[in-house]
Enzyme design. Structure first.
Site, PDB file in Angstrom:
ATOM      1  N   LYS A  75      -4.933 -11.268  57.112  1.00 58.09           N
ATOM      2  CA  LYS A  75      -5.292 -12.423  56.288  1.00 58.09           C
ATOM      3  C   LYS A  75      -6.802 -12.555  56.269  1.00 58.09           C
ATOM      4  O   LYS A  75      -7.487 -12.141  57.212  1.00 58.09           O
ATOM      5  CB  LYS A  75      -4.697 -13.702  56.885  1.00 58.09           C
ATOM      6  CG  LYS A  75      -4.585 -14.835  55.880  1.00 58.09           C
ATOM      7  CD  LYS A  75      -3.287 -14.721  55.111  1.00 58.09           C
ATOM      8  CE  LYS A  75      -3.070 -15.873  54.173  1.00 58.09           C
ATOM      9  NZ  LYS A  75      -1.669 -15.875  53.707  1.00 58.09           N
ATOM     10  N   ASN A 111       0.493 -22.709  42.604  1.00 54.58           N
ATOM     11  CA  ASN A 111       1.241 -21.534  42.173  1.00 54.58           C
ATOM     12  C   ASN A 111       2.688 -21.531  42.692  1.00 54.58           C
ATOM     13  O   ASN A 111       3.623 -21.197  41.968  1.00 54.58           O
ATOM     14  CB  ASN A 111       0.470 -20.322  42.718  1.00 54.58           C
ATOM     15  CG  ASN A 111       0.989 -19.039  42.196  1.00 54.58           C
ATOM     16  OD1 ASN A 111       1.438 -18.973  41.050  1.00 54.58           O
ATOM     17  ND2 ASN A 111       0.960 -18.010  43.020  1.00 54.58           N
ATOM     18  N   LYS A 129      -1.517  -6.384  55.335  1.00 53.76           N
ATOM     19  CA  LYS A 129      -1.240  -7.001  54.028  1.00 53.76           C
ATOM     20  C   LYS A 129      -1.344  -8.504  54.188  1.00 53.76           C
ATOM     21  O   LYS A 129      -0.787  -9.074  55.130  1.00 53.76           O
ATOM     22  CB  LYS A 129       0.191  -6.636  53.582  1.00 53.76           C
ATOM     23  CG  LYS A 129       0.495  -7.071  52.154  1.00 53.76           C
ATOM     24  CD  LYS A 129      -0.066  -6.123  51.135  1.00 53.76           C
ATOM     25  CE  LYS A 129      -0.120  -6.714  49.727  1.00 53.76           C
ATOM     26  NZ  LYS A 129      -1.323  -7.553  49.504  1.00 53.76           N
ATOM     27  N   THR A 179       6.212 -15.944  44.290  1.00 57.56           N
ATOM     28  CA  THR A 179       6.433 -16.737  45.505  1.00 57.56           C
ATOM     29  C   THR A 179       7.364 -17.910  45.198  1.00 57.56           C
ATOM     30  O   THR A 179       8.330 -18.169  45.923  1.00 57.56           O
ATOM     31  CB  THR A 179       5.092 -17.228  46.099  1.00 57.56           C
ATOM     32  OG1 THR A 179       4.179 -16.129  46.144  1.00 57.56           O
ATOM     33  CG2 THR A 179       5.288 -17.779  47.487  1.00 57.56           C
ATOM     34  N   LYS A 183       6.415 -11.763  58.536  1.00 58.89           N
ATOM     35  CA  LYS A 183       7.018 -11.819  57.194  1.00 58.89           C
ATOM     36  C   LYS A 183       7.322 -10.416  56.663  1.00 58.89           C
ATOM     37  O   LYS A 183       8.421 -10.136  56.199  1.00 58.89           O
ATOM     38  CB  LYS A 183       6.035 -12.530  56.255  1.00 58.89           C
ATOM     39  CG  LYS A 183       6.606 -12.952  54.924  1.00 58.89           C
ATOM     40  CD  LYS A 183       5.513 -13.556  54.016  1.00 58.89           C
ATOM     41  CE  LYS A 183       4.826 -14.752  54.623  1.00 58.89           C
ATOM     42  NZ  LYS A 183       3.854 -15.388  53.698  1.00 58.89           N
TER      43      LYS A 183
HETATM   44  N1  GLU Z   1      -0.704 -15.130  50.288  1.00 60.12           N
HETATM   45  C1  GLU Z   1       0.676 -14.775  50.144  1.00 60.12           C
HETATM   46  C2  GLU Z   1       1.441 -15.019  51.430  1.00 60.12           C
HETATM   47  O1  GLU Z   1       1.030 -15.800  52.257  1.00 60.12           O
HETATM   48  C3  GLU Z   1       0.869 -13.376  49.586  1.00 60.12           C
HETATM   49  C4  GLU Z   1       0.257 -12.288  50.402  1.00 60.12           C
HETATM   50  C5  GLU Z   1       0.331 -10.917  49.702  1.00 60.12           C
HETATM   51  O2  GLU Z   1       0.841 -10.810  48.607  1.00 60.12           O
HETATM   52  O3  GLU Z   1      -0.166  -9.979  50.313  1.00 60.12           O
HETATM   53  O4  GLU Z   1       2.510 -14.498  51.621  1.00 60.12           O
END
Ligand code: GLU
Length: 423
Positions: free
Chosen positions: A112, A227, A76, A196, A100
């Protein structure tokens, strides 16, 4: 020139991650022998993306998808479109997603993606072609049960819609659960785009109460007005804090009696930057970290808080809205100075938490109300924050190391239970 002050390009994000990981080793006891599994990505893909530009020429872009860990579930993590994207950065960002997701206890691994491109220099059609070709190139390793991309710096709900459509066209059916952060009409979740920033605010509130810091009238400085930064600034202002300084790539805006966040958001939506909103209040970018304020929120890019800044910053609380903003050496100095820092892997986890809700809703084809989403987000985040806070007290370590202990224990126990194929 980019106005975000003190971006330390000489530091590698992946090395910063490895240093953070080293610090957790003394606390892991017999799980320590499994730690090496987190020191390298499980899988990394580099792709060439040829794109036909509007003038008929073909340009080539470099893209990446890294799956750092799939131990606890599908990968994810977001997709970043930015001129500084490289393999090292995407590896670090994927590893932070692993930590995370485990720190929050979501049933995901970490991944990522990214493309080295400045999306603001492409037309909408060029951006669509780039997105679709990138998706086609990584098609085989993504999927609702494999790896689920989402927005990150430089990407948004529209980019996710193109990714979902491209994947679906190849699959021969509509697969909404392949990405999160989609438009709500296409299986996106209510509350996702603000999640976020909301998570940063929830974290700030919870931690402020623990360190006896009043949000009401607290002075707040925010780096980044995308954002994350804009929504966090808005919620802090609503709660009575004074947002006295905001910095983005175009300017640094300082207003002692507090910036009107809604008016600035409105300006930013039409101009794409904060420069020009109030030229008389623009200051030198290098002044940003020198302003005394109770709360600082880095919400732009990584490697911005150096040891020098950590030594001189006058604040009580740092909330990491972005991924990897603080160098490991700076962490030590902040700890010595008793400045509370809430690490990215907890503080900005609101986005991936609502991404998890979106994925669950897509798989069930049953959608929740925004209230329900925000309540669940609040509950999950507060629980994670308190677990990490208690761990830090118990082990007498920083909140970052505490978050890593909680996360690594979950990942490494799972790793041990799964065993090593072929056995
Ligand atoms: N890009 C966001 C992060 O760094 C969200 C990643 C997601 O929702 O999978 O946490």
């Amino acid at each position: 020139m980019n106005q975000l002050s003190y971006v330390h390009q000489d530091q590698s994000a992946w090395n910063n991650y490895l240093t953070q990981l080293d610090r957790v080793a003394p606390y892991l006891e017999d799980l320590n022998d499994q730690l090496d599994t987190l020191k390298r990505p499980k899988r990394a893909m580099i792709v060439n993306i040829p794109v036909e530009m509007d003038d008929g020429t073909i340009r080539h872009f470099e893209g990446f998808r890294v799956q750092h860990s799939l131990t606890r579930g599908p990968g994810k993590g977001g997709v970043r479109f930015h001129p500084c994207v490289d393999l090292n950065e995407v590896m670090a960002l994927s590893a932070w997603m692993t930590i995370k997701c485990a720190a929050i206890d979501l049933p995901f691994g970490g991944a990522k993606g990214g493309v080295r491109v400045d999306p603001s220099l492409l037309s909408k059609r060029e951006l669509e072609r780039l997105t679709r070709r990138y998706t086609a190139e990584i098609n085989n390793i993504i999927g609702p049960q494999k790896d689920i991309p989402a927005p990150d710096v430089g990407t948004n709900a529209q980019v996710m819609a193109w990714m979902m459509d491209t994947y679906s066209m190849n699959a021969g059916s509509t697969v909404t659960g392949v990405v999160t952060g989609k438009p709500v009409h296409l299986g996106g979740s209510l509350g996702r785009s603000k999640a976020t920033g909301r998570g940063v605010f929830i974290t700030g509130n919870e931690i402020a109460a623990k360190i006896q810091l009043k949000i009401q009238q607290a002075k707040v400085c925010v780096q980044g007005f995308g954002n994350v930064g804009a929504e966090a600034a808005y919620l802090f202002a609503q709660a009575g804090a004074k947002i006295i300084c905001i910095q983005d790539h175009s300017a640094t805006l300082y207003q002692e009696d507090g910036i009107d966040i809604e008016a600035l958001q409105h300006y930013q939506h039409t101009h794409g930057k904060i420069q020009g909103y109030c030229p008389n209040n623009e200051i030198e970018s290098t002044q940003f970290w020198k302003i005394p304020a109770e709360i600082f929120i880095p919400a732009a890019l990584e490697n911005v808080i150096s040891p020098e800044i950590a030594q001189s910053i006058q604040t009580r609380l740092i909330l990491e809205g972005s991924n990897g903003p603080t160098l490991a050496a700076a962490d030590d100095i902040l700890a010595k100075r008793h400045i509370t820092l809430v690490p990215d892997v907890i503080c900005n986890a609101g986005g991936v938490t609502v991404s998890y809700f979106e994925w669950v809703q897509d798989l069930a084809s049953f959608f929740w109300s925004e209230d329900e989403i925000n309540q669940r987000l609040d509950r999950i985040m507060c629980h994670a924050i308190n677990t990490v806070w208690d761990k830090a007290l118990d082990k007498n370590c920083s909140l970052r190391t505490a978050a890593y202990i909680v996360a690594c224990e979950r990942i490494l126990i799972a790793r041990k239970e799964r065993g090593t194929y072929p056995g």
